[in-house]
Design a protein around this motif. Sequence first.
Motif, mmCIF file in Angstrom:
data_model
loop_
_atom_site.group_PDB
_atom_site.id
_atom_site.type_symbol
_atom_site.label_atom_id
_atom_site.label_comp_id
_atom_site.label_asym_id
_atom_site.label_seq_id
_atom_site.Cartn_x
_atom_site.Cartn_y
_atom_site.Cartn_z
ATOM 1 N N VAL A 43 -10.232 -1.318 -0.738
ATOM 2 C CA VAL A 43 -9.534 -1.258 0.366
ATOM 3 C C VAL A 43 -8.864 0.053 0.559
ATOM 4 C CG1 VAL A 43 -9.364 -3.674 1.271
ATOM 5 C CG2 VAL A 43 -7.452 -2.597 -0.076
ATOM 6 N N SER A 44 -8.392 0.699 1.510
ATOM 7 C CA SER A 44 -7.782 1.916 1.550
ATOM 8 C C SER A 44 -6.331 1.905 1.161
ATOM 9 C CB SER A 44 -7.618 2.444 2.988
ATOM 10 O OG SER A 44 -6.834 1.715 3.780
ATOM 11 N N PHE A 45 -5.671 2.978 0.689
ATOM 12 C CA PHE A 45 -4.392 3.170 0.338
ATOM 13 C C PHE A 45 -3.554 2.723 1.496
ATOM 14 C CE2 PHE A 45 -6.309 6.075 -3.042
ATOM 15 C CZ PHE A 45 -5.717 5.498 -4.153
ATOM 16 N N GLU A 46 -3.651 2.845 2.741
ATOM 17 C CA GLU A 46 -2.964 2.501 3.604
ATOM 18 C C GLU A 46 -2.702 1.080 3.753
ATOM 19 O OE1 GLU A 46 -3.070 2.503 8.550
ATOM 20 O OE2 GLU A 46 -4.271 3.795 7.592
ATOM 21 N N ILE A 47 -4.103 0.458 3.471
ATOM 22 C CA ILE A 47 -3.805 -1.202 3.366
ATOM 23 C C ILE A 47 -3.268 -1.737 2.224
ATOM 24 C CG2 ILE A 47 -5.246 -3.183 3.370
ATOM 25 C CD1 ILE A 47 -5.246 -2.079 5.994
ATOM 26 N N SER A 49 -0.607 -0.140 0.712
ATOM 27 C CA SER A 49 0.617 0.063 1.042
ATOM 28 C C SER A 49 1.325 -1.207 2.087
ATOM 29 C CB SER A 49 0.817 1.241 1.559
ATOM 30 O OG SER A 49 2.148 1.418 1.981
ATOM 31 N N LYS A 50 0.450 -1.573 2.769
ATOM 32 C CA LYS A 50 0.820 -2.508 3.834
ATOM 33 C C LYS A 50 0.803 -4.057 2.957
ATOM 34 C CE LYS A 50 -0.550 -2.377 7.966
ATOM 35 N NZ LYS A 50 -1.168 -2.804 9.375
ATOM 36 N N LEU A 51 -0.096 -4.112 1.978
ATOM 37 C CA LEU A 51 -0.330 -5.277 1.220
ATOM 38 C C LEU A 51 1.178 -5.367 0.279
ATOM 39 C CD1 LEU A 51 -3.969 -5.426 0.235
ATOM 40 C CD2 LEU A 51 -2.569 -6.942 1.741
ATOM 41 N N CYS A 52 1.456 -4.360 -0.258
ATOM 42 C CA CYS A 52 2.676 -4.203 -0.953
ATOM 43 C C CYS A 52 3.884 -4.499 -0.249
ATOM 44 C CB CYS A 52 2.904 -2.952 -1.707
ATOM 45 S SG CYS A 52 1.884 -2.545 -3.048
ATOM 46 N N ASN A 53 3.903 -4.048 0.801
ATOM 47 C CA ASN A 53 4.974 -4.353 1.687
ATOM 48 C C ASN A 53 5.359 -6.006 2.318
ATOM 49 O OD1 ASN A 53 6.154 -1.679 1.858
ATOM 50 N ND2 ASN A 53 4.888 -1.185 3.551
ATOM 51 N N LEU A 54 4.038 -6.369 2.535
ATOM 52 C CA LEU A 54 3.934 -7.823 2.955
ATOM 53 C C LEU A 54 4.251 -8.709 1.570
ATOM 54 C CD1 LEU A 54 0.961 -7.908 5.201
ATOM 55 C CD2 LEU A 54 3.218 -8.187 5.877
ATOM 56 N N LEU A 55 3.866 -8.256 0.639
ATOM 57 C CA LEU A 55 3.959 -9.090 -0.677
ATOM 58 C C LEU A 55 5.360 -8.977 -1.458
ATOM 59 C CD1 LEU A 55 0.508 -9.182 -2.110
ATOM 60 C CD2 LEU A 55 1.659 -11.128 -0.946
ATOM 61 N N GLU A 56 6.006 -7.857 -1.049
ATOM 62 C CA GLU A 56 7.437 -7.280 -1.598
ATOM 63 C C GLU A 56 6.991 -6.935 -3.013
ATOM 64 O OE1 GLU A 56 10.068 -10.239 -0.879
ATOM 65 O OE2 GLU A 56 10.200 -9.778 1.440
ATOM 66 N N CYS A 57 6.033 -6.280 -3.382
ATOM 67 C CA CYS A 57 5.512 -5.809 -4.598
ATOM 68 C C CYS A 57 5.259 -4.234 -4.842
ATOM 69 C CB CYS A 57 4.667 -6.565 -5.407
ATOM 70 S SG CYS A 57 3.014 -6.591 -4.478
ATOM 71 N N ASP A 58 4.873 -3.921 -6.041
ATOM 72 C CA ASP A 58 4.336 -2.657 -6.199
ATOM 73 C C ASP A 58 2.763 -2.526 -6.336
ATOM 74 O OD1 ASP A 58 6.793 -1.161 -6.215
ATOM 75 O OD2 ASP A 58 7.279 -1.908 -8.257
ATOM 76 N N ILE A 59 2.108 -1.511 -6.315
ATOM 77 C CA ILE A 59 0.574 -1.566 -6.487
ATOM 78 C C ILE A 59 0.222 -1.780 -7.768
ATOM 79 C CG2 ILE A 59 0.303 0.897 -7.074
ATOM 80 C CD1 ILE A 59 -1.725 0.964 -5.002
ATOM 81 N N GLY A 60 1.053 -1.909 -8.727
ATOM 82 C CA GLY A 60 0.719 -2.320 -10.214
ATOM 83 C C GLY A 60 0.788 -3.916 -10.331
ATOM 84 N N ASP A 61 1.477 -4.211 -9.354
ATOM 85 C CA ASP A 61 1.251 -5.999 -9.377
ATOM 86 C C ASP A 61 0.038 -6.425 -8.749
ATOM 87 O OD1 ASP A 61 3.974 -5.995 -10.553
ATOM 88 O OD2 ASP A 61 4.912 -5.695 -8.359
ATOM 89 N N ILE A 62 -0.823 -5.561 -8.318
ATOM 90 C CA ILE A 62 -1.763 -5.997 -7.173
ATOM 91 C C ILE A 62 -3.093 -5.654 -7.865
ATOM 92 C CG2 ILE A 62 -3.208 -5.970 -5.086
ATOM 93 C CD1 ILE A 62 -0.416 -5.671 -3.487
ATOM 94 N N LEU A 63 -3.048 -4.329 -8.434
ATOM 95 C CA LEU A 63 -4.393 -3.678 -9.264
ATOM 96 C C LEU A 63 -4.105 -3.626 -10.657
ATOM 97 C CD1 LEU A 63 -5.100 -1.026 -6.555
ATOM 98 C CD2 LEU A 63 -6.101 -3.383 -6.742
ATOM 99 N N THR A 64 -5.119 -3.390 -11.406
ATOM 100 C CA THR A 64 -5.307 -3.114 -12.677
ATOM 101 C C THR A 64 -6.465 -2.364 -13.136
ATOM 102 O OG1 THR A 64 -5.254 -3.979 -15.037
ATOM 103 C CG2 THR A 64 -6.523 -4.970 -13.344
ATOM 104 N N ASN A 65 -6.248 -1.255 -14.194
ATOM 105 C CA ASN A 65 -7.179 -0.549 -14.225
ATOM 106 C C ASN A 65 -7.775 -0.859 -15.837
ATOM 107 O OD1 ASN A 65 -8.832 1.897 -14.653
ATOM 108 N ND2 ASN A 65 -7.158 3.151 -15.266
ATOM 109 N N GLU A 66 -9.031 -1.700 -15.663
ATOM 110 C CA GLU A 66 -9.726 -2.039 -16.763
ATOM 111 C C GLU A 66 -10.417 -1.316 -17.226
ATOM 112 O OE1 GLU A 66 -11.203 -5.875 -15.939
ATOM 113 O OE2 GLU A 66 -9.291 -6.663 -15.492
ATOM 114 N N GLU A 67 -10.612 -1.073 -18.658
ATOM 115 C CA GLU A 67 -11.445 -0.038 -19.192
ATOM 116 C C GLU A 67 -12.617 -0.934 -19.808
ATOM 117 O OE1 GLU A 67 -9.768 2.354 -22.448
ATOM 118 O OE2 GLU A 67 -7.692 2.152 -21.248
#
Length: 67
Positions: A43-47, A49-67
């Motif tokens: 999803v877009s960065f705008e979305i 950002s909205k998810l982070c606001n709704l969930l009261e968290c940081d983007i790192g709490d939602i996404l991970t960069n797996e190798e």
Amino acid sequence: MPIKYKIDVLAALKEKGYPTTRLRKEKLIGEATIQRLRHKQSVSFEILSKLCNLLECDIGDILTNEE
């Protein structure tokens, strides 16, 4: 390096009081975006950002960069 979701975003939103019906009704997130989240698609960065606001968290709490 694929970026993946760490959490089930829709389940986390539901726990915070934002079930999909409320998201749609209050036009917080559109149906197409809900479907993208349901299928673990990007999803877009705008979305994000909205998810982070709704969930009261940081983007790192939602996404991970797996190798």
